[in-house]
Write a protein that holds these residues in place. Structure first.
Motif, PDB file in Angstrom:
ATOM      1  N   GLY A  37      22.951 -18.856   5.389  1.00 33.19           N
ATOM      2  CA  GLY A  37      23.598 -18.541   6.646  1.00 33.19           C
ATOM      3  C   GLY A  37      24.214 -19.924   7.117  1.00 33.19           C
ATOM      4  O   GLY A  37      25.375 -20.111   7.569  1.00 33.19           O
ATOM      5  N   LEU A  67      22.610 -13.268  10.520  1.00 32.28           N
ATOM      6  CA  LEU A  67      22.865 -13.166   9.253  1.00 32.28           C
ATOM      7  C   LEU A  67      21.523 -13.019   8.441  1.00 32.28           C
ATOM      8  O   LEU A  67      21.451 -12.053   7.922  1.00 32.28           O
ATOM      9  CB  LEU A  67      23.513 -14.399   8.578  1.00 32.28           C
ATOM     10  CG  LEU A  67      25.156 -14.638   8.908  1.00 32.28           C
ATOM     11  CD1 LEU A  67      25.926 -15.585   8.314  1.00 32.28           C
ATOM     12  CD2 LEU A  67      25.886 -13.181   8.523  1.00 32.28           C
ATOM     13  N   LEU A  72      28.537 -13.587   2.811  1.00 27.97           N
ATOM     14  CA  LEU A  72      27.840 -12.283   2.905  1.00 27.97           C
ATOM     15  C   LEU A  72      27.348 -11.504   1.657  1.00 27.97           C
ATOM     16  O   LEU A  72      26.331 -11.117   1.460  1.00 27.97           O
ATOM     17  CB  LEU A  72      28.678 -11.313   3.781  1.00 27.97           C
ATOM     18  CG  LEU A  72      28.673 -11.520   5.275  1.00 27.97           C
ATOM     19  CD1 LEU A  72      29.683 -10.480   5.889  1.00 27.97           C
ATOM     20  CD2 LEU A  72      27.141 -11.282   5.823  1.00 27.97           C
TER      21      LEU A  72
END
Length: 248
Positions: free
Chosen positions: A151, A119, A185
């Motif tokens: 993350g 990530l 995200l």
């Protein structure tokens, strides 16, 4: 049920050392040639920009010494990582720490790879050495650390959502976990972009970034296999006396 701390830390140190050594050798054999090319390109660009200047910079350490340092640093990093992961593993599985050591090791290491390596790399891909303005080092480090924190917290949140919906159907739990991951995200990519340009050939940059994330994948894969195998051996040794036939 409490986890035996010292044996678990020993497994973490062994797995971390093996993983760090494997990642260091991988980087030495595959990534370092690309880094050497990137350094030569950066030196040529700097020399062109400062043509006619009398200043000459001599390396403090030779590339051979730097290559050796890379492997040693990777080994030390792996050992430290092994301790941290062992502690985190004990906290996450504190209710039943010795159950299913193999699948748990694979799942835990996979989640750690996503949170700590993949990530952050999606938002801030690795750049070859020497790329970037020295004045922005602190800013870039802070951004990368923020990506790692997001993350890790994101993976914990996804797990909590999945666990909290234990009474629901599997599709509902999966959709909820996937939605949480998408939200993580979105937060990750809301961070500011890299403040520096990357004056490196696109092919070289792509190869370096692929090898960088591959070294992280190898690190976590070796850790997962070693940590899981050591866990299986510990369980089998603990079960052996119970299954032994007492002598008459």
């Amino acid at each position: 049920m409490s986890t035996p701390v010292l044996p678990l830390l020993g497994r973490g140190l062994t797995a971390g050392g093996a993983a760090g050594l494997a990642a260091g050798l991988f980087s030495l054999l595959l990534a370092e040639p690309l880094m050497d090319r990137a350094i030569r390109l950066e030196e040529a660009r700097t020399a062109h920009e400062h043509a006619g200047a009398a200043d000459h910079h001599e390396e403090l350490f030779t590339r051979g010494a730097q290559h050796f340092g890379l492997v040693v640093t990777s080994l030390v990093f792996g050992l430290a990582l092994g301790v941290l992961v062992a502690v985190a593993y004990a906290l996450v599985h504190r209710r039943d720490p010795e159950a299913s050591p193999w699948p748990r090791a694979l799942l835990f290491s996979g989640a750690a790879f996503l949170a700590v390596s993949l990530l952050p790399a999606l938002r801030y891909p690795a750049n070859p050495p020497g790329v970037g303005d020295g004045a922005t080092v602190s800013e870039r480090q802070a951004l990368w650390l923020a990506a790692v924190v997001i993350g890790v917290l994101g993976m914990l949140l996804v797990r909590q959502v999945y666990v909290r919906l234990e009474g629901r159907s599997v599709p509902v739990r999966q959709v909820a976990a996937a939605g949480t991951a998408v939200a993580v995200l979105a937060v990750l990519f809301a961070l500011p972009g890299n403040p520096d340009e990357v004056p490196v050939a696109a092919t070289l940059l792509w190869d370096f970034r692929v090898l960088s994330i591959a070294s992280h994948a190898l690190l976590w894969a070796v850790f997962a296999v070693t940590f899981g195998a050591l866990g299986l051996r510990a369980v089998s040794r603990a079960a052996a006396p119970a299954g032994a036939v007492p002598a008459n």
